[in-house]
Design a protein around this motif. Structure first.
Motif, PDB file in Angstrom:
ATOM      1  N   UNK A 118     -86.247  -9.961  -5.278  1.00 26.64           N
ATOM      2  CA  UNK A 118     -85.950 -11.282  -4.725  1.00 26.64           C
ATOM      3  C   UNK A 118     -86.460 -11.418  -3.294  1.00 26.64           C
ATOM      4  N   UNK A 119     -86.990 -12.592  -2.985  1.00 25.44           N
ATOM      5  CA  UNK A 119     -87.460 -12.915  -1.633  1.00 25.44           C
ATOM      6  C   UNK A 119     -86.522 -13.960  -1.045  1.00 25.44           C
ATOM      7  N   UNK A 120     -86.049 -13.707   0.168  1.00 24.10           N
ATOM      8  CA  UNK A 120     -85.136 -14.653   0.806  1.00 24.10           C
ATOM      9  C   UNK A 120     -85.884 -15.881   1.326  1.00 24.10           C
ATOM     10  N   UNK A 121     -85.341 -17.047   0.984  1.00 22.97           N
ATOM     11  CA  UNK A 121     -85.836 -18.306   1.522  1.00 22.97           C
ATOM     12  C   UNK A 121     -85.131 -18.618   2.839  1.00 22.97           C
ATOM     13  N   UNK A 122     -83.813 -18.407   2.845  1.00 20.20           N
ATOM     14  CA  UNK A 122     -83.002 -18.609   4.038  1.00 20.20           C
ATOM     15  C   UNK A 122     -81.724 -17.812   3.877  1.00 20.20           C
TER      16      UNK A 122
END
Length: 383
Positions: A109-113
């Motif tokens: 998973x990549x953090x957006x915010x």
């Protein structure tokens, strides 16, 4: 919650209509969120499914977050699958990616915010530009509600132009609206981005539109006034509209639950002008007064508009049993055929998950439907 599911969403692959993806909360907890996010994938138009947990997300799937919530799924123009989750502990919004082909291999998973001392994110949504005539094809958009420490809420949007690997600094798009929630982003075939959300201060649905790939947005327009539904013992999607942009026509479609006529009905509007003007609301369900309809989803192909929702109208005399109904319009939403009951057996709401804070039994803040010119696919939570 054990193995209890909640809050399903569904997407269809623009490169292969037999390829479906569903996301859901897995192990819904009474204190909010779930133990994991689960995916369900079909490559034969829903006849068979493979399932699993989104890896690297929560502790249950080898990730750093305590809980996950609000699953939203989407496909890119090349068939890449995307899965957005809201996380708890720490609070963040993340996006996982699965490239086309077998087997399913979700990227980390990549953090957006994520939350800061100034506030925290809630109720995210994910959309991908798949338009053949769009100069921004392939761009990902994530919207959410930003709860500031001051108590004010703002709808924010971030975008990614590299398949979700990095995310551009978010912008606020809800203008001067003081209290907002429930944003849904949709992308038209020409790349126009419209974000529909609920104004909880003025009790109305609003829409903000971008014609430059999400860089800037115009002032929000009012979609429709809303009279809030109040269903004792239930937590429903009362302030979460459903929106869809038809890839074949560019027309925007919105449905929501509303108490203007009765305790709770499903209403519909559409826009041919990119969200700047909207039709007068029409009632989707043709049920008698006294029954309740709630938590709807809409999709459309041409003049065929499809709506899925929870319904209490049958069986009669049992106010604890519910079903899922499907309604269709063949004239672009001007009129609606008599609904079709989808569920083969009524289900007892007493066995649904408990919502945090004692707000009632909880199936979901939203439900899911997608369609082609030949068929519709619906997904819901059933006890």
């Amino acid at each position: 919650g054990g193995e209890m599911q909640a809050e399903p969403h569904i997407a269809i692959d623009p490169t292969d209509p037999r390829h479906l993806l569903v996301g859901a909360q897995e192990g819904r907890r009474a204190d909010g969120g779930a133990q994991a996010s689960g995916y369900y994938a079909s490559t034969d138009a829903g006849k068979t499914w493979t399932t699993g947990l989104i890896p690297g997300l929560t502790a249950a799937s080898g990730g750093p977050y305590e809980r996950a919530s609000d699953p939203v799924v989407a496909f890119g123009p090349d068939g890449t699958a995307y899965f957005a989750s809201l996380t708890v502990g720490p609070d963040a919004i993340v996006v996982s990616r699965d490239a086309p082909g077998e087997p399913t291999e979700w990227s980390p998973p990549v953090e957006v915010t994520r939350a800061t001392e100034q506030g925290f994110p809630d109720k995210e949504w994910l959309a991908v530009d798949t338009g053949g005539d769009s100069p921004h094809v392939g761009t990902l958009y994530v919207t959410w509600t930003d709860f500031a420490a001051s108590g004010r809420t703002t709808i924010r949007l971030s975008r990614s132009t590299d398949g979700g690997s990095t995310w551009i600094e978010p912008i606020g798009i809800s203008g001067g609206d003081q209290a907002v929630q429930g944003s849904v982003a949709v992308v038209g075939p020409d790349g126009t981005v419209t974000v529909v959300y609920f104004d909880t201060f003025e009790f109305r649905i609003r829409a903000a539109t971008s014609t430059d790939g999400g860089i800037t947005f115009g002032d929000p327009e009012t979609v429709a006034p809303v009279k809030l539904t109040r269903l004792p013992g239930l937590r429903t999607g009362t302030i979460i509209p459903s929106a869809f942009a038809d890839r074949s026509t560019g027309r925007l479609h919105v449905v929501w639950q509303d108490a203007h006529r009765d305790t709770s009905d499903i209403f519909y509007v559409s826009s041919r002008r990119g969200g700047t003007t909207w039709t007068e609301p029409t009632r989707v369900n043709r049920s008698k007064r006294g029954s309740v309809q709630f938590t709807a989803a809409v999709t459309a192909v041409g003049r065929a508009v499809h709506v899925l929702y929870y319904d209490s109208r049958d069986p009669r005399g049992r106010d604890d049993l519910y079903n899922v109904h499907y309604s269709q319009s063949r004239d672009g939403g001007r009129s609606w055929l008599r609904s079709v009951r989808v569920t083969s057996r009524s289900f007892d709401m007493d066995f649904a998950a408990d919502s945090q804070g004692g707000r009632g039994k909880f199936l979901a803040d939203y439900i899911g439907i997608v369609a082609t010119g030949a068929r519709a696919h619906g997904v819901w939570v059933d006890t």
